[in-house]
Design a protein around this motif. Structure first.
Motif, mmCIF file in Angstrom:
data_model
loop_
_atom_site.group_PDB
_atom_site.id
_atom_site.type_symbol
_atom_site.label_atom_id
_atom_site.label_comp_id
_atom_site.label_asym_id
_atom_site.label_seq_id
_atom_site.Cartn_x
_atom_site.Cartn_y
_atom_site.Cartn_z
ATOM 1 N N GLN A 39 -11.671 -8.773 -6.363
ATOM 2 C CA GLN A 39 -12.266 -10.177 -6.464
ATOM 3 C C GLN A 39 -11.592 -10.926 -7.848
ATOM 4 O O GLN A 39 -11.458 -12.444 -7.765
ATOM 5 C CB GLN A 39 -13.294 -9.253 -7.908
ATOM 6 C CG GLN A 39 -14.217 -10.723 -8.485
ATOM 7 C CD GLN A 39 -15.227 -9.947 -9.597
ATOM 8 O OE1 GLN A 39 -15.910 -9.028 -9.119
ATOM 9 N NE2 GLN A 39 -15.381 -10.348 -10.304
ATOM 10 N N ASP A 42 -8.951 -12.700 -4.382
ATOM 11 C CA ASP A 42 -9.837 -13.734 -4.509
ATOM 12 C C ASP A 42 -10.039 -14.833 -4.473
ATOM 13 O O ASP A 42 -10.255 -16.483 -4.091
ATOM 14 C CB ASP A 42 -11.130 -12.638 -3.597
ATOM 15 C CG ASP A 42 -10.916 -12.021 -2.344
ATOM 16 O OD1 ASP A 42 -9.541 -11.859 -2.147
ATOM 17 O OD2 ASP A 42 -11.089 -11.063 -2.215
ATOM 18 N N ARG A 43 -11.187 -14.909 -6.645
ATOM 19 C CA ARG A 43 -11.520 -15.797 -6.729
ATOM 20 C C ARG A 43 -10.465 -16.685 -7.572
ATOM 21 O O ARG A 43 -11.415 -17.434 -8.039
ATOM 22 C CB ARG A 43 -13.181 -15.343 -7.527
ATOM 23 C CG ARG A 43 -14.213 -14.438 -6.515
ATOM 24 C CD ARG A 43 -14.715 -14.291 -7.324
ATOM 25 N NE ARG A 43 -16.528 -13.298 -6.995
ATOM 26 C CZ ARG A 43 -17.169 -13.200 -7.436
ATOM 27 N NH1 ARG A 43 -17.521 -13.171 -8.678
ATOM 28 N NH2 ARG A 43 -17.386 -12.611 -6.334
ATOM 29 N N GLU A 45 -9.292 -15.787 -10.574
ATOM 30 C CA GLU A 45 -10.542 -15.657 -12.181
ATOM 31 C C GLU A 45 -9.293 -14.807 -12.668
ATOM 32 O O GLU A 45 -7.850 -13.819 -12.120
ATOM 33 C CB GLU A 45 -10.995 -13.883 -11.966
ATOM 34 C CG GLU A 45 -12.150 -14.784 -10.968
ATOM 35 C CD GLU A 45 -13.395 -13.833 -11.218
ATOM 36 O OE1 GLU A 45 -14.343 -13.975 -10.767
ATOM 37 O OE2 GLU A 45 -12.829 -12.405 -11.170
#
Length: 76
Positions: A39, A42-43, A45
């Protein structure tokens, strides 16, 4: 994202399936670690760790089934 006890060592970035002695549920531990790192990559962050030395806020990239630190966030 603050990951707290999901990551105990930088080794777990390269080998997310590697559990520490503190993982009470080894299967759930490495599944959660992999999902959180995917996550974050992919984002794009920022990941805030509790147990790594140094800056502690990093950007994560995928390299196949492993992850790397692409950069550390600067303190201001």
């Amino acid at each position: 994202m603050f990951v707290g006890d999901i990551l105990h060592s930088p080794v777990q970035m390269v080998e997310p399936d590697c559990n520490s002695c503190f993982c009470e549920d080894p299967c759930r531990g490495h599944n959660t670690r992999r999902r959180i790192l995917e996550q974050a990559a992919d984002r794009r962050e920022l990941v805030i760790t509790a147990h790594f030395g140094g800056h502690g806020v990093m950007e994560v990239n995928r390299q196949g089934s492993r992850f790397t630190v692409s950069g550390w966030a600067a303190f201001r």
